[in-house]
Design a protein around this motif. Structure first.
Motif, PDB file in Angstrom:
ATOM      1  N   GLU A  79      18.527 -11.549  -0.182  1.00 35.91           N
ATOM      2  CA  GLU A  79      17.724 -10.329  -0.019  1.00 35.91           C
ATOM      3  C   GLU A  79      16.348 -10.654   0.553  1.00 35.91           C
ATOM      4  O   GLU A  79      15.797  -9.915   1.363  1.00 35.91           O
ATOM      5  CB  GLU A  79      17.553  -9.618  -1.373  1.00 35.91           C
ATOM      6  CG  GLU A  79      18.821  -8.971  -1.891  1.00 35.91           C
ATOM      7  CD  GLU A  79      18.697  -8.524  -3.347  1.00 35.91           C
ATOM      8  OE1 GLU A  79      19.332  -7.514  -3.699  1.00 35.91           O
ATOM      9  OE2 GLU A  79      17.975  -9.170  -4.143  1.00 35.91           O
ATOM     10  N   LEU A  80      15.812 -11.792   0.117  1.00 35.03           N
ATOM     11  CA  LEU A  80      14.501 -12.225   0.585  1.00 35.03           C
ATOM     12  C   LEU A  80      14.522 -12.523   2.087  1.00 35.03           C
ATOM     13  O   LEU A  80      13.631 -12.114   2.829  1.00 35.03           O
ATOM     14  CB  LEU A  80      14.089 -13.459  -0.214  1.00 35.03           C
ATOM     15  CG  LEU A  80      12.620 -13.821  -0.303  1.00 35.03           C
ATOM     16  CD1 LEU A  80      11.784 -12.647  -0.769  1.00 35.03           C
ATOM     17  CD2 LEU A  80      12.454 -14.995  -1.271  1.00 35.03           C
ATOM     18  N   SER A  81      15.560 -13.217   2.554  1.00 40.24           N
ATOM     19  CA  SER A  81      15.648 -13.503   3.990  1.00 40.24           C
ATOM     20  C   SER A  81      15.795 -12.222   4.785  1.00 40.24           C
ATOM     21  O   SER A  81      15.224 -12.087   5.869  1.00 40.24           O
ATOM     22  CB  SER A  81      16.838 -14.397   4.337  1.00 40.24           C
ATOM     23  OG  SER A  81      17.063 -15.321   3.360  1.00 40.24           O
ATOM     24  N   ARG A  82      16.564 -11.290   4.240  1.00 45.39           N
ATOM     25  CA  ARG A  82      16.737 -10.001   4.918  1.00 45.39           C
ATOM     26  C   ARG A  82      15.403  -9.269   5.034  1.00 45.39           C
ATOM     27  O   ARG A  82      15.059  -8.743   6.082  1.00 45.39           O
ATOM     28  CB  ARG A  82      17.713  -9.121   4.138  1.00 45.39           C
ATOM     29  CG  ARG A  82      19.087  -9.003   4.768  1.00 45.39           C
ATOM     30  CD  ARG A  82      19.991  -8.194   3.855  1.00 45.39           C
ATOM     31  NE  ARG A  82      19.565  -6.787   3.752  1.00 45.39           N
ATOM     32  CZ  ARG A  82      19.932  -5.840   4.608  1.00 45.39           C
ATOM     33  NH1 ARG A  82      20.736  -6.135   5.611  1.00 45.39           N
ATOM     34  NH2 ARG A  82      19.507  -4.601   4.474  1.00 45.39           N
ATOM     35  N   LEU A  83      14.668  -9.258   3.929  1.00 45.91           N
ATOM     36  CA  LEU A  83      13.364  -8.587   3.920  1.00 45.91           C
ATOM     37  C   LEU A  83      12.431  -9.205   4.960  1.00 45.91           C
ATOM     38  O   LEU A  83      11.804  -8.507   5.753  1.00 45.91           O
ATOM     39  CB  LEU A  83      12.745  -8.676   2.522  1.00 45.91           C
ATOM     40  CG  LEU A  83      11.344  -8.090   2.345  1.00 45.91           C
ATOM     41  CD1 LEU A  83      11.299  -7.187   1.115  1.00 45.91           C
ATOM     42  CD2 LEU A  83      10.293  -9.167   2.182  1.00 45.91           C
ATOM     43  N   ARG A  84      12.373 -10.548   4.997  1.00 48.59           N
ATOM     44  CA  ARG A  84      11.502 -11.230   5.958  1.00 48.59           C
ATOM     45  C   ARG A  84      11.935 -10.953   7.383  1.00 48.59           C
ATOM     46  O   ARG A  84      11.123 -10.702   8.257  1.00 48.59           O
ATOM     47  CB  ARG A  84      11.551 -12.743   5.729  1.00 48.59           C
ATOM     48  CG  ARG A  84      10.757 -13.197   4.554  1.00 48.59           C
ATOM     49  CD  ARG A  84      10.580 -14.713   4.647  1.00 48.59           C
ATOM     50  NE  ARG A  84      10.436 -15.287   3.334  1.00 48.59           N
ATOM     51  CZ  ARG A  84      11.343 -16.061   2.731  1.00 48.59           C
ATOM     52  NH1 ARG A  84      12.471 -16.386   3.343  1.00 48.59           N
ATOM     53  NH2 ARG A  84      11.116 -16.521   1.530  1.00 48.59           N
ATOM     54  N   ASN A  85      13.232 -11.022   7.614  1.00 48.18           N
ATOM     55  CA  ASN A  85      13.741 -10.892   8.977  1.00 48.18           C
ATOM     56  C   ASN A  85      13.687  -9.452   9.491  1.00 48.18           C
ATOM     57  O   ASN A  85      13.469  -9.213  10.668  1.00 48.18           O
ATOM     58  CB  ASN A  85      15.166 -11.438   9.048  1.00 48.18           C
ATOM     59  CG  ASN A  85      15.679 -11.532  10.482  1.00 48.18           C
ATOM     60  OD1 ASN A  85      16.634 -10.874  10.855  1.00 48.18           O
ATOM     61  ND2 ASN A  85      15.002 -12.323  11.309  1.00 48.18           N
ATOM     62  N   LYS A  86      13.880  -8.477   8.600  1.00 54.81           N
ATOM     63  CA  LYS A  86      13.982  -7.085   9.044  1.00 54.81           C
ATOM     64  C   LYS A  86      12.692  -6.297   8.913  1.00 54.81           C
ATOM     65  O   LYS A  86      12.455  -5.361   9.669  1.00 54.81           O
ATOM     66  CB  LYS A  86      15.079  -6.371   8.241  1.00 54.81           C
ATOM     67  CG  LYS A  86      16.474  -6.902   8.543  1.00 54.81           C
ATOM     68  CD  LYS A  86      17.465  -5.786   8.469  1.00 54.81           C
ATOM     69  CE  LYS A  86      18.528  -5.966   9.522  1.00 54.81           C
ATOM     70  NZ  LYS A  86      19.645  -5.044   9.360  1.00 54.81           N
ATOM     71  N   LEU A  87      11.869  -6.655   7.927  1.00 59.15           N
ATOM     72  CA  LEU A  87      10.694  -5.825   7.647  1.00 59.15           C
ATOM     73  C   LEU A  87       9.418  -6.382   8.239  1.00 59.15           C
ATOM     74  O   LEU A  87       8.459  -5.659   8.461  1.00 59.15           O
ATOM     75  CB  LEU A  87      10.522  -5.710   6.118  1.00 59.15           C
ATOM     76  CG  LEU A  87      10.741  -4.337   5.493  1.00 59.15           C
ATOM     77  CD1 LEU A  87      12.079  -3.789   5.896  1.00 59.15           C
ATOM     78  CD2 LEU A  87      10.619  -4.408   3.987  1.00 59.15           C
ATOM     79  N   ILE A  88       9.397  -7.709   8.476  1.00 58.16           N
ATOM     80  CA  ILE A  88       8.118  -8.350   8.752  1.00 58.16           C
ATOM     81  C   ILE A  88       8.145  -9.143  10.051  1.00 58.16           C
ATOM     82  O   ILE A  88       9.083  -9.884  10.322  1.00 58.16           O
ATOM     83  CB  ILE A  88       7.756  -9.276   7.574  1.00 58.16           C
ATOM     84  CG1 ILE A  88       7.552  -8.420   6.321  1.00 58.16           C
ATOM     85  CG2 ILE A  88       6.477 -10.077   7.878  1.00 58.16           C
ATOM     86  CD1 ILE A  88       7.736  -9.167   5.047  1.00 58.16           C
ATOM     87  N   GLY A  89       7.080  -8.986  10.844  1.00 59.18           N
ATOM     88  CA  GLY A  89       6.894  -9.809  12.028  1.00 59.18           C
ATOM     89  C   GLY A  89       5.625 -10.620  11.861  1.00 59.18           C
ATOM     90  O   GLY A  89       4.629 -10.116  11.345  1.00 59.18           O
TER      91      GLY A  89
END
Ligand SMILES: Nc1ncnc2c1ncn2[C@@H]1O[C@H](COP(=O)(O)OP(=O)(O)O)[C@@H](O)[C@H]1O
Ligand SMILES: [Mg+2]
Length: 226
Positions: A79-89
């Protein structure tokens, strides 16, 4: 909950052997969705540490961080990788492009972690390069581009996943003043046009003044907001 980023009494203490370095000492702040905020403060005041936590690259020692209402410390690794990859640049002072890859290959990279067909990836990367005004430089390698152009490629790479939050750590720190103002204009435009929440850490007063709000931190706490 309208906050993109919320810090509640956040402490970050780095441990180096027996020595403890408190980088954040009870930092509290909120950044609203779609806001453009500058974080300013002297070297060593905790600005980069703040960005790492805001980007879920690290967890607080004490206190709570919420990113789009989610507490990263409660998420599984997936979930953490998803959050970083999808929500944050993320955008860095040193661009961090891969030298042997062309502009478009650099921009496509974050999409390879997502379940998107090959042709769609390329389309999206081209679109991101267009948004930063570099469609014509697509097949150039970083060493064939100026610092300002390299930073624009890095920004294209940061927005290609269509993140909700864009975090920039001294994005103009390695640029001459002309390129710096172009990068500030670009980031400001992306904040307005894409509605992405923009947080820029900077030493440069001109970069700070482009923001809607300046938060000053010192010794790991907020000491002034305006
Ligand atoms: N990985 C680390 N390990 C140990 N100390 C660190 C680490 N990262 C930062 N620090 C220390 O934490 C403090 C804040 O650093 P930083 O967040 O990088 O500040 P800034 O970005 O405002 O210059 C400094 O004293 C720095 O030396
Ligand atoms: Mg820093």
């Amino acid at each position: 909950m309208d906050d993109a980023i919320r810090f509640e009494n956040v402490w970050k203490i780095y441990r180096m052997g027996k020595v403890e370095v408190p980088a954040l000492r009870g930092l509290s702040l909120s950044i609203r969705r779609g806001e453009h905020v500058a974080i300013m403060g002297p070297s060593g005041s905790g600005k980069s540490t703040f960005l790492h936590l805001a980007g879920a690259l690290d967890h607080p020692t004490k206190g709570r961080v919420l990113i789009e209402g989610r507490d990263p410390s409660k998420l599984s690794d997936a979930e953490l990788s998803r959050l970083r990859n999808k929500l944050i640049g993320f955008v860095f002072q040193t661009f961090n492009l891969i030298p042997r890859l062309t502009a478009i290959q650099n921009v496509i990279l974050p999409l390879t972690l997502q379940d998107i067909p090959q042709s769609e990836r390329r389309k999206r990367a081209e679109e991101a390069l267009r948004q930063v005004g570099l469609a014509h430089r697509m097949n150039h390698r970083p060493n064939e581009m100026s610092g300002g152009e390299q930073q624009r490629v890095a920004i294209a790479r940061a927005i290609v996943t269509r993140p909700k939050i864009l975090l920039a750590d001294e994005p103009t720190g390695n640029l001459d003043s002309h390129s710096a103002s172009e990068i500030v204009e670009l980031l400001t435009r992306l904040n307005k046009e894409l509605g992405v929440t923009l947080v820029v850490v900077t030493h440069n007063p001109d970069v700070g003044n482009a923001a809607q709000r300046i938060i000053k931190i010192r010794d790991g706490v907020v000491y002034e907001e305006n």
